[in-house]
Design an enzyme around this catalytic site. Structure first.
Site, PDB file in Angstrom:
ATOM      1  N   LYS A  69       0.801  -1.226   0.000  1.00  0.00           N
ATOM      2  CA  LYS A  69       0.000   0.000   0.000  1.00  0.00           C
ATOM      3  C   LYS A  69       0.841   1.287   0.000  1.00  0.00           C
ATOM      4  O   LYS A  69       0.335   2.370   0.268  1.00  0.00           O
ATOM      5  CB  LYS A  69      -1.005   0.049   1.177  1.00  0.00           C
ATOM      6  N   GLY A  70       2.092   1.138  -0.347  1.00  0.00           N
ATOM      7  CA  GLY A  70       2.959   2.326  -0.388  1.00  0.00           C
ATOM      8  C   GLY A  70       2.841   3.118  -1.683  1.00  0.00           C
ATOM      9  O   GLY A  70       3.305   4.248  -1.775  1.00  0.00           O
ATOM     10  N   THR A  72       3.161   0.959  -4.720  1.00  0.00           N
ATOM     11  CA  THR A  72       4.040   0.088  -5.514  1.00  0.00           C
ATOM     12  C   THR A  72       3.557  -0.047  -6.956  1.00  0.00           C
ATOM     13  O   THR A  72       4.362  -0.078  -7.884  1.00  0.00           O
ATOM     14  CB  THR A  72       4.167  -1.306  -4.863  1.00  0.00           C
ATOM     15  N   TYR A 260      -2.751  11.591 -10.099  1.00  0.00           N
ATOM     16  CA  TYR A 260      -2.094  11.704 -11.399  1.00  0.00           C
ATOM     17  C   TYR A 260      -2.336  10.426 -12.207  1.00  0.00           C
ATOM     18  O   TYR A 260      -2.369   9.323 -11.651  1.00  0.00           O
ATOM     19  CB  TYR A 260      -0.585  11.933 -11.226  1.00  0.00           C
ATOM     20  N   LYS A 275      -6.957   1.478  -6.716  1.00  0.00           N
ATOM     21  CA  LYS A 275      -5.861   2.336  -6.247  1.00  0.00           C
ATOM     22  C   LYS A 275      -6.387   3.753  -6.092  1.00  0.00           C
ATOM     23  O   LYS A 275      -6.872   4.346  -7.065  1.00  0.00           O
ATOM     24  CB  LYS A 275      -4.703   2.334  -7.244  1.00  0.00           C
ATOM     25  N   GLY A 276      -6.290   4.256  -4.876  1.00  0.00           N
ATOM     26  CA  GLY A 276      -6.766   5.614  -4.618  1.00  0.00           C
ATOM     27  C   GLY A 276      -8.178   5.639  -4.059  1.00  0.00           C
ATOM     28  O   GLY A 276      -8.953   6.534  -4.365  1.00  0.00           O
ATOM     29  N   HIS A 279     -10.418   6.399   2.345  1.00  0.00           N
ATOM     30  CA  HIS A 279     -10.159   5.649   3.577  1.00  0.00           C
ATOM     31  C   HIS A 279     -11.285   5.897   4.572  1.00  0.00           C
ATOM     32  O   HIS A 279     -11.995   6.900   4.467  1.00  0.00           O
ATOM     33  CB  HIS A 279      -8.818   6.079   4.183  1.00  0.00           C
TER      34      HIS A 279
HETATM   35  P1  A3P Z   1      -5.005   4.085  -1.468  1.00  0.00           P
HETATM   36  O1  A3P Z   1      -5.837   3.278  -2.406  1.00  0.00           O
HETATM   37  O2  A3P Z   1      -5.145   3.701  -0.069  1.00  0.00           O
HETATM   38  O3  A3P Z   1      -5.167   5.580  -1.664  1.00  0.00           O
HETATM   39  P2  A3P Z   1      -0.068  -0.188  -3.758  1.00  0.00           P
HETATM   40  O4  A3P Z   1      -0.037  -0.142  -5.252  1.00  0.00           O
HETATM   41  O5  A3P Z   1       1.286  -0.434  -3.167  1.00  0.00           O
HETATM   42  O6  A3P Z   1      -1.126  -1.115  -3.266  1.00  0.00           O
HETATM   43  O7  A3P Z   1      -0.440   1.257  -3.247  1.00  0.00           O
HETATM   44  C1  A3P Z   1      -1.707   1.780  -3.450  1.00  0.00           C
HETATM   45  C2  A3P Z   1      -1.646   3.256  -3.192  1.00  0.00           C
HETATM   46  O8  A3P Z   1      -0.962   3.906  -4.260  1.00  0.00           O
HETATM   47  C3  A3P Z   1      -2.990   3.908  -3.157  1.00  0.00           C
HETATM   48  O9  A3P Z   1      -3.478   3.798  -1.840  1.00  0.00           O
HETATM   49  C4  A3P Z   1      -2.698   5.337  -3.599  1.00  0.00           C
HETATM   50  O10 A3P Z   1      -2.776   6.283  -2.567  1.00  0.00           O
HETATM   51  C5  A3P Z   1      -1.257   5.267  -4.100  1.00  0.00           C
HETATM   52  N1  A3P Z   1      -1.012   5.945  -5.355  1.00  0.00           N
HETATM   53  C6  A3P Z   1       0.128   6.626  -5.629  1.00  0.00           C
HETATM   54  N2  A3P Z   1       0.055   7.202  -6.815  1.00  0.00           N
HETATM   55  C7  A3P Z   1      -1.153   6.876  -7.341  1.00  0.00           C
HETATM   56  C8  A3P Z   1      -1.795   7.201  -8.574  1.00  0.00           C
HETATM   57  N3  A3P Z   1      -1.205   7.955  -9.479  1.00  0.00           N
HETATM   58  N4  A3P Z   1      -3.049   6.703  -8.771  1.00  0.00           N
HETATM   59  C9  A3P Z   1      -3.640   5.945  -7.819  1.00  0.00           C
HETATM   60  N5  A3P Z   1      -3.079   5.619  -6.640  1.00  0.00           N
HETATM   61  C10 A3P Z   1      -1.837   6.074  -6.398  1.00  0.00           C
END
Ligand code: A3P
Length: 312
Positions: A69-70, A72, A260, A275-276, A279
């Site tokens: 969740k960083g 990645t 972005y 993703k995104g 929360h």
């Molecule tokens: P959240 O969904 O909690 O906001 P991972 O890929 O390691 O699972 O990390 C997911 C996190 O990537 C998302 O957490 C989000 O905040 C972050 N993230 C960073 N850049 C992003 C982007 N351009 N679009 C969507 N999520 C992004």
């Protein structure tokens, strides 16, 4: 010791199978890496016609090791904008899952994309960062590998971790407790909640630093990658000694998504809807407890890596 021996035995077993190929990563040390490169071709195992234009599968020269969740996926997708990067599509879980690791480097290699000799292969498995056995195993494969670690505010990461598991349950139409039920036990912060442990970055980092010098681990600021990805990606290009080919114009802010998105050769794409996500709202007093809990561990982490981050 046993895993190291197993790794060494597997590596030697693989090496006997393979012909050599030219070095592909400028700046990496020779020696064991050269041997690994040889292991990385396994040409005999590739069926005729499966490798057009001289492309081949290679073991990764860089791995995104976490954190879960960083950010990645965003990091991998953004790095893939570079023409000299070939990324494995799925999380491979080679070093952390016994059923995969026991199949050896040949299996790992088979999971990699076909790439040209000048390209860098990258895979991401966020669970590597917090798996105690993984650093030694990665080192056994290639002590000169360049590692990418993307971290974000540890409290925010906990909320994101919870949110992911919550939605996994929703998709399976299964109930899932509220975040408070995980975070609070007997009126106190429940430090046994696993998501908290994953955010104790100093503990996991110590494991990695037992096997790799800090200069081999580039830490991407996941909070900055969200707000302004281009400068973070430029740093990654430099760390990987890639030519600067990713541009600011490869990124545009998508108001609907609130993040972005990527523009690649006229093709626009945002990350998957998972993703995104929003929360859960957490009581500010509980959130404060969480911030306090991470205060000391964060300080230890900053000392360990000689760098501070803008975390609560
Ligand atoms: P959240 O969904 O909690 O906001 P991972 O890929 O390691 O699972 O990390 C997911 C996190 O990537 C998302 O957490 C989000 O905040 C972050 N993230 C960073 N850049 C992003 C982007 N351009 N679009 C969507 N999520 C992004």
């Amino acid at each position: 010791m046993a895993p190291l021996l197993l790794g060494a035995v597997m590596l030697v077993a693989q090496l006997q199978l393979v012909p050599s190929r030219p070095a592909v990563v400028p700046g990496n040390e020779p020696g064991q890496l050269e041997l690994v490169r040889k292991a990385a071709t396994l040409q005999e195992e590739i069926p005729d016609g499966a490798a057009p234009n001289g492309s081949a599968q290679q073991l990764p020269q860089t791995i995104i090791i976490g954190v879960r969740k960083g950010g990645t996926r965003a990091l991998l997708e953004m790095l893939s904008l570079h023409p000299d990067v070939a990324a494995a599509e799925n999380e491979v879980h080679f070093f952390d899952w016994e059923e995969h690791y026991s199949q050896g480097l040949g299996w790992y290699l088979s999971q990699m994309p076909f790439s040209a000799p000048h390209q860098l292969t990258v895979e991401k498995t966020p669970a590597y960062f917090t798996s105690p056995k993984v650093p030694e195993r990665v080192h056994g494969m290639n002590p000169a590998i360049r590692l990418l670690l993307i971290l974000r505010d540890p409290s925010e990461r906990v909320l994101s971790d919870y949110t992911q598991v919550f939605y996994n349950h929703v998709q399976k139409r299964k109930p899932y407790p509220s975040i408070e039920e995980f975070l609070v036990r007997d009126g106190r912060l429940n430090v046994d909640y696993k998501a908290l442990n994953r955010s104790l970055y100093h503990l996991h980092m110590e494991n990695w630093l037992r096997f790799f010098p800090l200069r081999r681990i580039h830490i991407v600021d996941g909070d900055r990658l969200i707000r302004d990805p281009f400068p973070e990606i430029q740093k990654v290009e430099r760390f990987l000694r890639l030519s600067p080919q990713i541009n600011a114009s490869n990124f545009y802010f998508n108001k609907t998504k609130g993040f972005y998105c990527l523009r690649d050769g006229g093709r626009d794409r945002c990350l998957h809807e998972s993703k995104g996500r929003a929360h859960p709202q957490v009581d500010p007093r509980l959130l404060n407890k969480l911030h306090e809990y991470f205060h000391e561990p964060n300080k230890k982490f900053f000392e360990l890596v000689g760098r501070t981050f803008d975390w609560h």
